[in-house]
Design a protein around this motif. Sequence first.
Motif, short mmCIF file in Angstrom:
data_model
loop_
_atom_site.label_atom_id
_atom_site.label_comp_id
_atom_site.label_asym_id
_atom_site.label_seq_id
_atom_site.Cartn_x
_atom_site.Cartn_y
_atom_site.Cartn_z
N GLN A 171 0.83 -1.21 0.00
CA GLN A 171 0.00 0.00 0.00
C GLN A 171 0.86 1.26 0.00
OE1 GLN A 171 -3.26 -0.18 -0.45
NE2 GLN A 171 -3.13 -2.43 -0.37
N VAL A 172 1.90 1.25 0.83
CA VAL A 172 2.70 2.46 0.99
C VAL A 172 3.57 2.70 -0.25
CG1 VAL A 172 4.40 3.64 2.44
CG2 VAL A 172 2.63 2.21 3.50
N LEU A 173 4.07 1.61 -0.81
CA LEU A 173 4.85 1.73 -2.06
C LEU A 173 3.97 2.36 -3.15
CD1 LEU A 173 6.86 -1.62 -2.34
CD2 LEU A 173 7.82 0.71 -2.28
N ARG A 174 2.75 1.87 -3.25
CA ARG A 174 1.86 2.37 -4.31
C ARG A 174 1.62 3.87 -4.12
NH1 ARG A 174 -2.09 -1.07 -3.70
NH2 ARG A 174 -1.43 -2.51 -5.35
N ALA A 233 2.83 -4.72 -8.09
CA ALA A 233 1.82 -5.71 -8.48
C ALA A 233 0.90 -5.98 -7.31
CB ALA A 233 2.50 -7.01 -8.92
N GLY A 234 -0.38 -5.70 -7.44
CA GLY A 234 -1.34 -5.92 -6.35
C GLY A 234 -1.31 -7.37 -5.89
N GLY A 235 -1.06 -7.58 -4.61
CA GLY A 235 -1.08 -8.94 -4.05
C GLY A 235 0.19 -9.72 -4.30
N GLY A 236 1.17 -9.10 -4.98
CA GLY A 236 2.39 -9.83 -5.33
C GLY A 236 3.21 -10.26 -4.14
N GLY A 237 3.23 -9.44 -3.11
CA GLY A 237 4.05 -9.75 -1.95
C GLY A 237 3.40 -10.80 -1.07
N VAL A 238 2.16 -10.53 -0.67
CA VAL A 238 1.44 -11.48 0.19
C VAL A 238 1.29 -12.82 -0.52
CG1 VAL A 238 -0.83 -11.94 1.20
CG2 VAL A 238 0.27 -9.70 1.55
N GLY A 239 1.01 -12.76 -1.82
CA GLY A 239 0.83 -14.01 -2.58
C GLY A 239 2.09 -14.86 -2.56
N ALA A 240 3.23 -14.24 -2.82
CA ALA A 240 4.49 -15.01 -2.85
C ALA A 240 4.80 -15.60 -1.48
CB ALA A 240 5.63 -14.11 -3.32
N ALA A 241 4.51 -14.82 -0.44
CA ALA A 241 4.78 -15.32 0.91
C ALA A 241 3.85 -16.50 1.22
CB ALA A 241 4.60 -14.21 1.94
N LEU A 242 2.58 -16.36 0.86
CA LEU A 242 1.64 -17.45 1.12
C LEU A 242 2.05 -18.71 0.34
CD1 LEU A 242 -1.81 -15.61 1.24
CD2 LEU A 242 -0.73 -16.91 3.10
N ASP A 243 2.51 -18.52 -0.89
CA ASP A 243 3.01 -19.67 -1.66
C ASP A 243 4.14 -20.34 -0.91
OD1 ASP A 243 1.20 -19.13 -3.63
OD2 ASP A 243 2.65 -18.25 -5.04
N ARG A 244 5.00 -19.53 -0.38
CA ARG A 244 6.15 -20.06 0.36
C ARG A 244 5.69 -20.88 1.57
NH1 ARG A 244 8.90 -22.42 2.18
NH2 ARG A 244 10.96 -22.24 3.10
N TYR A 245 4.71 -20.34 2.30
CA TYR A 245 4.18 -21.08 3.46
C TYR A 245 3.52 -22.38 3.00
CZ TYR A 245 5.02 -17.16 6.66
OH TYR A 245 5.61 -16.19 7.44
N ASP A 246 2.79 -22.33 1.86
CA ASP A 246 2.15 -23.54 1.34
C ASP A 246 3.20 -24.58 0.97
OD1 ASP A 246 -0.31 -22.45 1.69
OD2 ASP A 246 -0.62 -21.90 -0.42
N ASP A 247 4.25 -24.14 0.27
CA ASP A 247 5.34 -25.06 -0.11
C ASP A 247 5.91 -25.74 1.13
OD1 ASP A 247 5.10 -24.39 -2.71
OD2 ASP A 247 6.91 -23.14 -2.81
N ALA A 248 6.15 -24.94 2.17
CA ALA A 248 6.79 -25.47 3.37
C ALA A 248 5.89 -26.48 4.04
CB ALA A 248 7.12 -24.34 4.33
N ALA A 249 4.55 -26.30 3.91
CA ALA A 249 3.62 -27.20 4.58
C ALA A 249 3.41 -28.48 3.80
CB ALA A 249 2.28 -26.48 4.79
N ARG A 250 3.78 -28.46 2.47
CA ARG A 250 3.56 -29.62 1.61
C ARG A 250 4.63 -30.67 1.89
NH1 ARG A 250 3.96 -27.57 -3.91
NH2 ARG A 250 2.56 -25.96 -3.15
N PRO A 251 4.22 -31.92 2.08
CA PRO A 251 5.22 -32.96 2.37
C PRO A 251 6.18 -33.09 1.20
CG PRO A 251 2.97 -33.88 2.37
CD PRO A 251 2.86 -32.46 1.96
#
Lengths: 419, 419
Positions: free
Chosen positions: A368-371, A378-396
């Motif tokens: 928000q502040v960068l914008r 990119a809207g949602g680019g940061g949170v999305g990438a982090a959530l992907d990372r958390y999902d990857d880590a949770a996947r066996p």
Amino acid sequence: MGPGPINADPRVLRAMSAQLLGQFDPVMTEYMNETQALYRDVFDTSNEHTLLVDGTSRAGIEAALVSLIEPGDRVLVPVFGRFGLLLAEIAERAGAEVHVRHVEWGQVFTAEAIEQAIVETRPQLLAVVHGDTSTTMMQPLAELGDICSRHGVLFYTDVTASLGGNAFQADAWGLDAVTAGLQKCLAGPSGTAPATFSPRAAAVIRSRSHVEAGIRETGDVLAHRPIRSNYFDLSMLFDYGGARRLNHHTEATTALYGARECARLLVDEGMSAAIERHRLHGSAMLAGVQGLGLSVFGDLEHRMNNVVAVWIPDGVNGDEVRGVMLNDFGIEIGTSFGPLHGQVWRIGTMGYNARKDAVLTTLAVLEQVLRRSGARVAGGGGVGAALDRYDDAARPGVSPETGSMSAASAVAGPRLAAS
Amino acid sequence: MGPGPINADPRVLRAMSAQLLGQFDPVMTEYMNETQALYRDVFDTSNEHTLLVDGTSRAGIEAALVSLIEPGDRVLVPVFGRFGLLLAEIAERAGAEVHVRHVEWGQVFTAEAIEQAIVETRPQLLAVVHGDTSTTMMQPLAELGDICSRHGVLFYTDVTASLGGNAFQADAWGLDAVTAGLQKCLAGPSGTAPATFSPRAAAVIRSRSHVEAGIRETGDVLAHRPIRSNYFDLSMLFDYGGARRLNHHTEATTALYGARECARLLVDEGMSAAIERHRLHGSAMLAGVQGLGLSVFGDLEHRMNNVVAVWIPDGVNGDEVRGVMLNDFGIEIGTSFGPLHGQVWRIGTMGYNARKDAVLTTLAVLEQVLRRSGARVAGGGGVGAALDRYDDAARPGVSPETGSMSAASAVAGPRLAAS
């Protein structure tokens, strides 16, 4: 969410609100013993001389250096950021002949380069920072203990920025002296410096032993050249925390309660689990800032888990962004020192702030502040990438290491341009 | 109820449980400014350079001495107890040529004796303890400022044990440097050393100014001979707490919250009222121990309000009595150091413990424990004398001074014999 100090764990603050005890109350001396034992686990050492220096982390550094260095001793300091410069400065003031080696900020030293410098300068002491928050880099130490041992050099490191969030083994790595602070991955307030000293370092310090006139007893041998500082005289701290319980400073009771709780939380969690937690949330933050299109500073192979430095995009006023984040959103991030001042932001994920909600909220706010500051983002680019990372880590089957590879490959990504 | 550390005021502990702030958060820098202003009131000074040293009270002493003393400087230390010896030891380690004068423990110096020693030794600095807890004595300072000024000597005192409980005026008495701690009459935990420096002292310190390599800017002038310590370099603390806000140590946030609250409580109460409170409860404790038949150590004309030393009666095991009081009744009293170790008990009435209930309960318990230890003791003699003292103080027309006269006349009273 800066490079520290960060929010303290509320359990540490609660422990610090307990009523005081006299320093020689048996309950208090038992707390002191317990705290020493806990920090042996945190440092991964069996050193008897594991203790707290009552001051901030640089008080620990100065206590180690002024107690180990005799004026005229040669000290080698490999510098890869501001805190290496600090070690050199403190060693100089302690009267050492200081030899400095530099690498570019954002890099670390090879073991070979350090061994070569040892051969060239024949120091009594090697003093090197483990993790230098100014650059976010972490110097590999595992091979240096053997090198120091071969050349008869005392090996000191400061782990204020790294301890608890990155692998560290005082004994296995051959450290003679280690100092730390509470205000990073230990989730406590600045003001106390845990430290540990090998039998070899303790012997050097003991050889300069001194007992104050006011409490001296028959038979106390006084060193010809006592340590230059009374407050930082580790031989006195050994006698204070050890069997003799010789009075020195008035123990900072509240600070000790805090330091004890910081260590208890880490030891209860398990040091490996704590380090893994920092690795996970640190890699999610890294993925997130890259997902926002920001470029990361430095050699990612040698980054600490708990802090990332990102280039401030061209045309964006870094201090203004920090001000808006702090004043409008209540989230603090840092800039850096010297050549990096105003060039990078440093974002931490450490201690109590190594949490999913803290990572995601910070990324959402940063977007928000960068914008608003005129950057293309990119809207949602940061949170999305982090959530992907958390999902990857949770996947066996997906290790945190592998999960972070995609992030590392984005190092050279384009810097944002202001629109 | 010992000579300190004592129980902290619960309001101080609550203040210390607040969440941390970054050290350059505007809210935090405003707290730092507020705290400096509050300590100007506590020290009764208009010195700009009024600040906190992040360490225990002896960290404050060392910061003052190492920053003011150049190696080779002559320092005069009049010693009337253990903490005078400490000043001499710290000054020696700072490289000074230290000249010491002694009086018997339990006495203080005349202004004439100190002036004569100044004439004999021509020091750059006079370093003298205000109240020395080891003997409970308080050195009169009011006349020394003029003497120092006439002879061109810097005038330093440590007021750790006395501040807040006894009259003190940094400016009116001509002090150049003053250091303190929180763990006595300021009702806080050990770990922070408030300090203040006159323009004259600040100029000496500024002449040795240094800026760290990591944060140095063009135009920074570096002293030829910097202060020997980085952590205790007051010129750096001036830049950190002043307009430049140059980074030094990571401010000990929790400790600052505590130090700020200690000063707020005193300033809200009014310094005169706080001193009068210590005078009242201290004189009640004095009357009480004398009412129990105990003899008091030292020159009562020069006793601090906040601590009294009593001779341990012949045949009574002093440490056993202290152990029973602590373990069975939860009340701690102290012994002392050096020649007084095991000879006297020191009983404090300071800070949060300068209260009627604390005084009366301590006297009631001491009577019970003395009796069980085999001493002859008049039932109710201690509590009765203290209550009389409180009644006198409450009666119109009886000044606290007059009320305490009866106590002073009992100095030479008989020592208790064990039955």
